[in-house]
Design a protein around this motif. Structure first.
Motif, short mmCIF file in Angstrom:
data_model
loop_
_atom_site.label_atom_id
_atom_site.label_comp_id
_atom_site.label_asym_id
_atom_site.label_seq_id
_atom_site.Cartn_x
_atom_site.Cartn_y
_atom_site.Cartn_z
N ALA A 84 0.84 -1.21 0.00
CA ALA A 84 0.00 0.00 0.00
C ALA A 84 0.87 1.26 0.00
N GLY A 85 1.94 1.25 0.77
CA GLY A 85 2.84 2.40 0.79
C GLY A 85 3.51 2.60 -0.55
N GLY A 86 3.89 1.51 -1.21
CA GLY A 86 4.50 1.61 -2.53
C GLY A 86 3.55 2.18 -3.57
N VAL A 87 2.32 1.76 -3.52
CA VAL A 87 1.32 2.27 -4.46
C VAL A 87 1.04 3.74 -4.15
N TYR A 88 0.99 4.10 -2.88
CA TYR A 88 0.68 5.47 -2.49
C TYR A 88 1.76 6.46 -2.94
N VAL A 89 3.03 6.06 -2.83
CA VAL A 89 4.11 7.00 -3.17
C VAL A 89 4.58 6.85 -4.61
N ALA A 90 3.95 5.98 -5.38
CA ALA A 90 4.44 5.70 -6.74
C ALA A 90 4.43 6.94 -7.64
N LYS A 91 3.42 7.80 -7.53
CA LYS A 91 3.38 8.95 -8.45
C LYS A 91 4.36 10.04 -8.06
N ASP A 92 4.76 10.14 -6.78
CA ASP A 92 5.69 11.18 -6.34
C ASP A 92 7.14 10.70 -6.30
N ALA A 93 7.37 9.51 -5.79
CA ALA A 93 8.74 8.99 -5.65
C ALA A 93 8.75 7.55 -6.13
N TRP A 94 8.95 7.38 -7.43
CA TRP A 94 8.91 6.04 -8.00
C TRP A 94 10.00 5.14 -7.45
N TRP A 95 11.14 5.73 -7.11
CA TRP A 95 12.25 4.93 -6.58
C TRP A 95 11.90 4.33 -5.22
N LEU A 100 9.79 -0.38 -1.95
CA LEU A 100 8.73 -0.97 -1.13
C LEU A 100 8.05 -2.18 -1.79
N CYS A 101 7.93 -2.17 -3.10
CA CYS A 101 7.18 -3.22 -3.79
C CYS A 101 8.08 -4.24 -4.49
N GLY A 102 9.37 -4.08 -4.44
CA GLY A 102 10.27 -4.97 -5.15
C GLY A 102 10.65 -6.20 -4.33
N PRO A 103 11.88 -6.60 -4.47
CA PRO A 103 12.36 -7.80 -3.78
C PRO A 103 12.30 -7.68 -2.25
N SER A 104 12.30 -6.46 -1.75
CA SER A 104 12.21 -6.32 -0.29
C SER A 104 10.86 -6.81 0.23
#
Length: 139
Positions: A84-95, A100-104
């Motif tokens: 959810a955090g990865g989706v929330y920050v995707a438009k502002d800070a894609w990195w 948040l959504c990758g291998p971690s």
């Protein structure tokens, strides 16, 4: 005549021998009863020990099950929060979304749910972190 004088002596010896035999039989019966009681006591102790071991094993399995469920719930909560955090920050800070959504995300799920961590997971997390950090620092 000699036989008649010897006869009361033989009767007394016979009675004495019969009494000894009766005492020996009684002692044998007591010994058998004691051995049987000892065997029953040992059997009861063995049953009690087996019951205690079974109860201990059940308690241990119940604790392990609760621990596993706690890890499962924790892993699900952390993974959901990271996603959810990865989706929330995707438009502002894609990195940050990549972190948040990758291998971690997979690595955290493996740590909490499966209770194991492979070196390859940590290498993938560090590699993605480095590439995301270098990409974020570029204009």
């Amino acid at each position: 005549m000699a036989f008649k004088a010897l006869e009361p002596q033989l009767v007394r010896e016979h009675e004495l021998l019969m009494r000894r035999l009766a005492v020996q039989e009684a002692a044998g019966k007591r010994a058998d009863a004691n051995a049987k009681a000892a065997a029953e006591l040992e059997a009861r102790r063995a049953d009690a020990k087996a019951a205690a071991e079974l109860e201990a094993r059940r308690a241990r399995e119940e604790r392990q099950h609760k621990r596993h469920l706690a890890g499962l719930y924790t892993g699900a909560a952390i993974s959901t929060a990271m996603l959810a955090g990865g989706v929330y920050v995707a438009k502002d800070a894609w990195w940050l979304a990549v972190l948040l959504c990758g291998p971690s995300l997979v690595a955290m799920g493996k740590i909490f749910v499966l209770r194991r961590s492979d070196p390859s997971d940590m290498q993938a997390v560090s590699q993605v972190s480095r590439s995301a950090a270098s990409a974020a620092s570029q204009p």
